[in-house]
Design a protein around this motif. Structure first.
Motif, PDB file in Angstrom:
ATOM      1  N   THR A   1      80.184  70.026  74.889  1.00 42.44           N
ATOM      2  CA  THR A   1      78.828  70.133  74.348  1.00 42.44           C
ATOM      3  C   THR A   1      78.787  69.700  72.886  1.00 42.44           C
ATOM      4  O   THR A   1      77.872  68.984  72.466  1.00 42.44           O
ATOM      5  CB  THR A   1      78.293  71.571  74.494  1.00 42.44           C
ATOM      6  N   GLU A   2      79.760  70.116  72.093  1.00 40.31           N
ATOM      7  CA  GLU A   2      79.815  69.702  70.690  1.00 40.31           C
ATOM      8  C   GLU A   2      79.976  68.189  70.576  1.00 40.31           C
ATOM      9  O   GLU A   2      79.303  67.543  69.767  1.00 40.31           O
ATOM     10  CB  GLU A   2      80.959  70.414  69.967  1.00 40.31           C
TER      11      GLU A   2
ATOM     12  N   THR B   1      76.735  66.300  71.375  1.00 40.88           N
ATOM     13  CA  THR B   1      75.800  66.310  70.256  1.00 40.88           C
ATOM     14  C   THR B   1      76.272  65.403  69.125  1.00 40.88           C
ATOM     15  O   THR B   1      75.476  64.661  68.554  1.00 40.88           O
ATOM     16  CB  THR B   1      75.611  67.743  69.731  1.00 40.88           C
ATOM     17  N   LEU B   2      77.556  65.427  68.827  1.00 45.53           N
ATOM     18  CA  LEU B   2      78.093  64.626  67.728  1.00 45.53           C
ATOM     19  C   LEU B   2      77.963  63.127  67.975  1.00 45.53           C
ATOM     20  O   LEU B   2      77.835  62.356  67.027  1.00 45.53           O
ATOM     21  CB  LEU B   2      79.555  64.975  67.465  1.00 45.53           C
ATOM     22  N   VAL B   3      78.023  62.702  69.224  1.00 45.77           N
ATOM     23  CA  VAL B   3      77.928  61.262  69.497  1.00 45.77           C
ATOM     24  C   VAL B   3      76.498  60.797  69.717  1.00 45.77           C
ATOM     25  O   VAL B   3      76.260  59.631  69.997  1.00 45.77           O
ATOM     26  CB  VAL B   3      78.833  60.818  70.667  1.00 45.77           C
TER      27      VAL B   3
ATOM     28  N   SER C   1      71.122  65.519  75.543  1.00 47.05           N
ATOM     29  CA  SER C   1      71.205  66.203  76.832  1.00 47.05           C
ATOM     30  C   SER C   1      72.636  66.135  77.361  1.00 47.05           C
ATOM     31  O   SER C   1      73.198  65.047  77.522  1.00 47.05           O
ATOM     32  CB  SER C   1      70.257  65.527  77.832  1.00 47.05           C
ATOM     33  N   LEU C   2      73.206  67.304  77.630  1.00 47.93           N
ATOM     34  CA  LEU C   2      74.562  67.352  78.169  1.00 47.93           C
ATOM     35  C   LEU C   2      74.629  66.696  79.545  1.00 47.93           C
ATOM     36  O   LEU C   2      75.592  66.007  79.873  1.00 47.93           O
ATOM     37  CB  LEU C   2      75.046  68.810  78.247  1.00 47.93           C
ATOM     38  N   GLY C   3      73.583  66.879  80.357  1.00 46.73           N
ATOM     39  CA  GLY C   3      73.555  66.263  81.685  1.00 46.73           C
ATOM     40  C   GLY C   3      73.563  64.742  81.618  1.00 46.73           C
ATOM     41  O   GLY C   3      74.295  64.074  82.354  1.00 46.73           O
TER      42      GLY C   3
ATOM     43  N   MET D   1      84.436  68.296  62.976  1.00 44.41           N
ATOM     44  CA  MET D   1      83.020  68.478  62.662  1.00 44.41           C
ATOM     45  C   MET D   1      82.729  68.040  61.226  1.00 44.41           C
ATOM     46  O   MET D   1      81.725  67.386  60.965  1.00 44.41           O
ATOM     47  CB  MET D   1      82.614  69.942  62.844  1.00 44.41           C
ATOM     48  N   LEU D   2      83.620  68.382  60.299  1.00 44.16           N
ATOM     49  CA  LEU D   2      83.445  67.991  58.906  1.00 44.16           C
ATOM     50  C   LEU D   2      83.467  66.473  58.787  1.00 44.16           C
ATOM     51  O   LEU D   2      82.631  65.872  58.125  1.00 44.16           O
ATOM     52  CB  LEU D   2      84.542  68.620  58.041  1.00 44.16           C
ATOM     53  N   TRP D   3      84.404  65.824  59.454  1.00 44.24           N
ATOM     54  CA  TRP D   3      84.521  64.371  59.421  1.00 44.24           C
ATOM     55  C   TRP D   3      83.288  63.710  60.014  1.00 44.24           C
ATOM     56  O   TRP D   3      82.800  62.712  59.507  1.00 44.24           O
ATOM     57  CB  TRP D   3      85.774  63.943  60.196  1.00 44.24           C
TER      58      TRP D   3
END
Length: 158
Positions: free
Chosen positions: A75-76, A79-81, A85-87, A122-124
């Motif tokens: 899930t993370e 969102t980062l890419v 929607s996860l689906g 996440m920081l990167w």
């Protein structure tokens, strides 16, 4: 400006801003100076795929890197890419790689260096854009960053 140069400007914008979920056809077409429909046709003629397909491929490639190397949840990574929607992310990932994101990670983790801790990844990547982070202004000065306020020299006053 020639046609291919204009298309490259738009492609460069997708390569640079691939993680932005707000990146849409109108925004990318504006980089090329075309209407969305003309840009769609011209991009497909030049590169053999639509701008949406190209952007999805870039995002899936980045997700593959993160799944192999970062200790983040699916899930993370979704969102980062730039997927909201996860689906949709899982379906497009499976269509491109033949594996679900979890199966891809299971197949590829353990074949190299240990996973990068999620907090560093996440920081990167710039972290998540949240409602709270959008409301905040710029960072406040840290303790000691303010200019020292020296008391006025009152000896000269009557």
């Amino acid at each position: 400006m020639d046609k291919l140069r204009r298309l490259r400007l738009a492609k460069d914008a997708m390569d640079r801003d691939w993680a932005d979920p707000a990146l849409d056809l109108d925004t990318v077409a504006a980089h090329a100076g075309y209407s969305r429909y003309h840009f769609l046709r011209a991009f497909k003629d030049a590169y053999g795929e639509t701008p949406g397909q190209y952007l999805t491929h870039r995002r899936i490639e980045r997700a593959e890197e993160m799944l192999r190397g970062a200790n983040l949840t699916v899930t993370e990574i979704c969102t980062l890419v730039g997927f909201s929607s996860l689906g949709t992310f899982s379906a497009r990932f499976k269509a491109r790689t033949g594996l679900t994101p979890s199966a891809y990670r299971a197949r590829h983790v353990g074949r190299g260096a240990s996973l990068i801790p999620g907090c560093y990844a996440m920081l990167w990547a710039g972290g998540f854009n949240t409602a709270t982070s959008k409301k905040r202004g710029g960072p406040a000065p840290a303790y000691g960053d303010e200019q020292e306020q020296r008391p006025a020299d009152r000896r000269a006053e009557p």
